[in-house]
Design an enzyme around this catalytic site. Structure first.
Site, PDB file in Angstrom:
ATOM      1  N   ASP A  64       0.869  -1.167   0.000  1.00 42.07           N
ATOM      2  CA  ASP A  64       0.000   0.000   0.000  1.00 42.07           C
ATOM      3  C   ASP A  64       0.914   1.227   0.000  1.00 42.07           C
ATOM      4  O   ASP A  64       2.057   1.139   0.450  1.00 42.07           O
ATOM      5  CB  ASP A  64      -0.877  -0.030   1.256  1.00 42.07           C
ATOM      6  CG  ASP A  64      -1.652   1.259   1.449  1.00 42.07           C
ATOM      7  OD1 ASP A  64      -2.324   1.687   0.506  1.00 42.07           O
ATOM      8  OD2 ASP A  64      -1.563   1.834   2.550  1.00 42.07           O
ATOM      9  N   ASP A  88      -1.469  -0.960   6.196  1.00 45.97           N
ATOM     10  CA  ASP A  88      -1.647  -0.477   7.562  1.00 45.97           C
ATOM     11  C   ASP A  88      -3.048   0.039   7.852  1.00 45.97           C
ATOM     12  O   ASP A  88      -3.359   0.381   8.986  1.00 45.97           O
ATOM     13  CB  ASP A  88      -0.635   0.644   7.857  1.00 45.97           C
ATOM     14  CG  ASP A  88      -0.955   1.927   7.087  1.00 45.97           C
ATOM     15  OD1 ASP A  88      -1.468   1.816   5.952  1.00 45.97           O
ATOM     16  OD2 ASP A  88      -0.706   3.013   7.620  1.00 45.97           O
ATOM     17  N   ASP A  95      -7.108  -1.802   3.750  1.00 46.95           N
ATOM     18  CA  ASP A  95      -6.145  -2.814   3.291  1.00 46.95           C
ATOM     19  C   ASP A  95      -6.528  -4.216   3.770  1.00 46.95           C
ATOM     20  O   ASP A  95      -5.979  -5.205   3.277  1.00 46.95           O
ATOM     21  CB  ASP A  95      -4.738  -2.493   3.801  1.00 46.95           C
ATOM     22  CG  ASP A  95      -4.199  -1.191   3.252  1.00 46.95           C
ATOM     23  OD1 ASP A  95      -4.484  -0.882   2.080  1.00 46.95           O
ATOM     24  OD2 ASP A  95      -3.508  -0.471   3.996  1.00 46.95           O
TER      25      ASP A  95
END
Length: 359
Positions: free
Chosen positions: A52, A244, A248
């Site tokens: 990410d 995080d 996600d």
């Protein structure tokens, strides 16, 4: 009796659990928490890592870098945009709010607030209809100025007031200092890397170039991240996802191995198989290297345990005696059996000497 003692499968029984136990313990010392043995085994096969962007590759603390008004004063543009974004939880929106508050601008209340996930927000601010988000969200063609800002690794956010284009606000989220080194180490290990983000393609490619990433998935809505991971898996890749945030979590569970940053949300940590306690993505490479070392150790243990039984049982059954040699005394057989177990445990303990390579 000698055959029964020698054929005791103690070494085989110890081969896997001792290596796994030492490997997970060593991981904990290094700040890499494996939730179970399956995660430790699965991570050894990973050949693609998907990151990410916000808060993982980057600092996760975006800041306003440019305010380019059109038809409004800079103060008015920033005030209206910040007031509208005050209802948003997105890091980019919070950066605009922080910029306005930092300049002591008074922010009016927003009414009829609406948020379109991954695209933008809208609302009524001081009687004026305000929309903030991507050019596509506002139904605008991307301006040359927006393209320039995106090429610099910034995220341009368009502002519309009462149905008219009112300007651009650029927000930048800088790379974490350890990101390029972490990506470089993974590539050296033969692991492909990719970044997934909702940013426009130019911004995403600029950030990816700075970090050294080999592949970019841009303009991806939060709910579509898991689909991109699944696509890579269908192509035969063994995928690890690093993230995080709450959005996600689906991708973390879809991936072969999910890795959560330690200071991430509770939802991401719960969804992940591995937690990086020190909040450093350099530990992704450490986790993969430790997984590979542990599985290699397990195979060594099984090899030597099988070799012991393959050689020991015929000798205990009298193979040497057939050729004029001695029979194996049961006491010697017991000693040999114990030594085989000790050798397996000793080999597993070598994992305590695992060291993190320099970045």
């Amino acid at each position: 009796v000698a055959v029964l003692i020698v054929s005791c499968p103690c070494a085989l029984g110890l081969a896997t659990p001792t290596a796994i136990m030492v490997g997970t313990g060593k991981g904990a010392q290094l700040g890499v928490l494996f939730k179970d043995a399956q995660a430790l085994e699965a991570i050894s096969h990973i050949d693609t890592v998907v990151f990410d962007k916000t808060g993982t590759i980057t600092q996760g603390k975006p800041q306003v870098t440019d305010v380019l008004p059109q038809g409004l004063e800079e103060r008015e543009l920033l005030t209206l945009a910040a007031a509208c974004e005050r209802g948003s939880e997105h890091p980019l929106g919070q950066a605009i709010v922080s910029a306005a508050v930092g300049r002591d601008f008074e922010l009016p209340q927003v009414e009829e607030f609406q948020s379109t996930t991954g695209k933008g927000v809208s609302g009524l601010v001081a009687g004026r209809r305000v929309r903030v988000g991507s050019a596509a969200f506002l139904g605008l063609e991307e301006a040359t100025e927006a393209a320039r800002l995106a090429g610099e690794g910034k995220t341009p956010m368009a502002v519309e007031v009462d149905g008219a284009y009112a300007g651009l606000i650029a927000v930048a989220d800088t790379l974490k200092p350890d990101s390029p080194g972490a990506i470089r180490r993974l590539e050296q290990m033969g692991v492909s890397t990719a970044m997934i983000t909702g940013d426009n393609r130019r911004t995403a490619q600029a950030i990816a170039a700075q970090a050294g990433l080999s592949q970019v998935f841009a303009q991806v809505l939060p709910q579509d991240k898991a689909a991109h991971v699944a696509d890579l898996q269908r192509q035969g890749a063994k995928v690890a996802m690093v993230g995080d945030g709450i959005n996600d979590a689906p991708a973390l569970t879809t991936a072969d191995v999910g890795l959560a940053i330690g200071n991430g949300t509770d939802v991401a940590i719960e969804a992940a198989d591995v937690v990086l306690v020190k909040n450093q993505i350099t530990d992704v490479a450490t986790a993969i290297a430790l997984g590979r070392a542990t599985i290699r150790n397990v195979k060594q243990n099984l090899f030597w345990a099988f070799c012991y039984n393959t050689l020991g049982i015929p000798v205990a059954a009298g193979l040497l005696h057939v050729f004029g040699g001695p029979l194996l005394n049961p006491m010697l057989a017991a000693a040999a059996m114990s030594l085989s177990s000790i050798s397996v445990v000793g080999n597993a303990l070598r994992l305590n000497g695992f060291r993190v390579k320099d970045q």
